[in-house]
Design a protein around this motif. Structure first.
Motif, mmCIF file in Angstrom:
data_model
loop_
_atom_site.group_PDB
_atom_site.id
_atom_site.type_symbol
_atom_site.label_atom_id
_atom_site.label_comp_id
_atom_site.label_asym_id
_atom_site.label_seq_id
_atom_site.Cartn_x
_atom_site.Cartn_y
_atom_site.Cartn_z
ATOM 1 N N PRO A 1 -0.711 3.639 3.657
ATOM 2 C CA PRO A 1 -1.373 2.424 4.600
ATOM 3 C C PRO A 1 -1.916 2.928 5.882
ATOM 4 O O PRO A 1 -0.881 3.933 6.395
ATOM 5 C CB PRO A 1 -0.318 1.587 5.258
ATOM 6 N N THR B 1 -0.231 -4.047 10.316
ATOM 7 C CA THR B 1 1.125 -3.393 9.666
ATOM 8 C C THR B 1 1.005 -3.545 8.005
ATOM 9 O O THR B 1 1.483 -2.596 7.644
ATOM 10 C CB THR B 1 2.079 -3.454 10.422
ATOM 11 N N ARG B 2 0.489 -4.413 7.473
ATOM 12 C CA ARG B 2 0.599 -5.002 6.221
ATOM 13 C C ARG B 2 0.012 -4.659 5.790
ATOM 14 O O ARG B 2 -1.366 -5.657 6.010
ATOM 15 C CB ARG B 2 1.133 -6.377 6.198
ATOM 16 N N PHE B 3 -0.467 -3.680 4.869
ATOM 17 C CA PHE B 3 -2.027 -3.350 4.081
ATOM 18 C C PHE B 3 -1.046 -3.535 2.153
ATOM 19 O O PHE B 3 -0.075 -3.253 2.142
ATOM 20 C CB PHE B 3 -1.773 -1.717 3.944
ATOM 21 N N ALA C 1 0.917 -1.122 0.433
ATOM 22 C CA ALA C 1 -0.028 0.324 0.106
ATOM 23 C C ALA C 1 1.126 1.586 -0.382
ATOM 24 O O ALA C 1 1.836 1.503 0.381
ATOM 25 C CB ALA C 1 -1.274 0.257 0.801
ATOM 26 N N ASP D 1 -2.632 -2.379 -1.662
ATOM 27 C CA ASP D 1 -3.646 -1.955 -2.630
ATOM 28 C C ASP D 1 -3.719 -2.895 -3.888
ATOM 29 O O ASP D 1 -2.757 -4.125 -4.054
ATOM 30 C CB ASP D 1 -2.854 -1.081 -3.494
ATOM 31 N N PHE E 1 -5.082 -6.942 3.755
ATOM 32 C CA PHE E 1 -4.490 -6.530 4.646
ATOM 33 C C PHE E 1 -3.686 -7.497 5.852
ATOM 34 O O PHE E 1 -4.976 -8.622 5.449
ATOM 35 C CB PHE E 1 -4.742 -5.415 6.098
ATOM 36 N N ASN F 1 -5.747 0.455 -0.857
ATOM 37 C CA ASN F 1 -5.619 -0.247 1.286
ATOM 38 C C ASN F 1 -6.855 -1.502 1.069
ATOM 39 O O ASN F 1 -7.686 -1.331 1.563
ATOM 40 C CB ASN F 1 -5.816 0.640 2.131
#
Length: 257
Positions: free
Chosen positions: A62, A71-73, A59, A75, A88, A85
């Motif tokens: 994010p 914390t991990r996003f 992302a 697109d 996730f 976003n």
């Protein structure tokens, strides 16, 4: 029912697919249902192997502090169209990805299926029941002193966490007092609803006070074309006893309309 102040998840045996146009972005037989604290409805998370990760990119912007500290996003990019976003990972579910579904102005995916049935709004909660039961109770709906509906053949809909909704056969509704609107909503347990407002406004009674499901999902077939009214803002008399107006999650929204 999962406690609503803690993070909970459990396996689902349903085959779940999600599409953007004709592209299957998710195709999983190993989904898990996730309940975030404070959220009354679940969402799905999927093994990464069941998600088209080739359509995802890290992302650009994010969001912070959402989805239990994710914390991990990522697109989502399909045919040049970007959904920011869109996916996730929960810290407590490494190796699984969840996709945004509800509570967004524009949906990330266009269509979701459980097995071969299309589902709307959000996944159906296995701990929630929606039981439409035909009845012979005498139900009268009054608004501003006028009788809008009067029936001895209602269908009573019992839905976990909500007051009993009284669905009245159309023959027992005075449609001269109502006018159809352009409003439509979707419910994962019932289908798509159409609405009516009062033809002559009454103070304290919002627009779209009544609704019906012209084509409900099979599990709610008994309420087809029957008309319900918000208990929160109308007077309902059942077997001669006037019911108290309940306070529900709809109360504030109805007061604002």
């Amino acid at each position: 029912m999962p406690y609503d102040r803690t993070f909970n998840w459990e396996p689902s045996r349903r085959w779940v697919r999600g599409y953007k146009g004709a592209v299957a972005v998710v195709d999983s037989r190993a989904a898990v249902l996730v309940w975030e604290p404070g959220h009354p409805v679940p969402r799905y998370a999927f093994p990464e192997a069941d998600v088209r990760t080739d359509l995802l990119r890290p992302a650009e912007n994010p969001p912070a502090g959402t989805h239990e500290g994710a914390t991990r996003f990522f697109d989502l990019v399909v045919d040049g169209e970007v959904a920011y976003n869109a996916a996730f990972e929960y810290p407590d579910l490494p190796g699984y990805l969840s996709l945004e579904w509800f509570q967004r102005a524009e949906p990330v995916l266009d269509r979701w299926l459980e097995e071969e049935e299309e589902i709307f709004v959000h996944p159906r909660d296995p701990y929630k029941r929606v039981d439409p039961i035909p009845s012979s109770r005498h139900v009268r709906i009054e608004i501003g002193g006028q009788v809008v509906a009067d029936s001895r053949e209602p269908v009573l809909l019992y839905e976990t966490g909500l007051p009993t909704r009284y669905y009245i056969p159309p023959k027992d509704v005075n449609f001269d007092l109502l006018v159809p609107t352009d409003t439509h909503t979707r419910c994962p347990y019932k289908g798509q609803a159409s609405y009516w407002s009062l033809r002559e406004p009454v103070e304290g009674v919002p627009a779209d006070v009544a609704w019906a499901y012209p084509d409900p999902i099979p599990a709610a077939a008994a309420i087809k074309d029957h008309v319900a009214f918000y208990n929160e803002v109308v007077d309902i008399v059942v077997d001669g006893v006037k019911e108290e107006r309940p306070v529900t999650l709809f109360t504030t929204r109805l007061a604002e309309n």
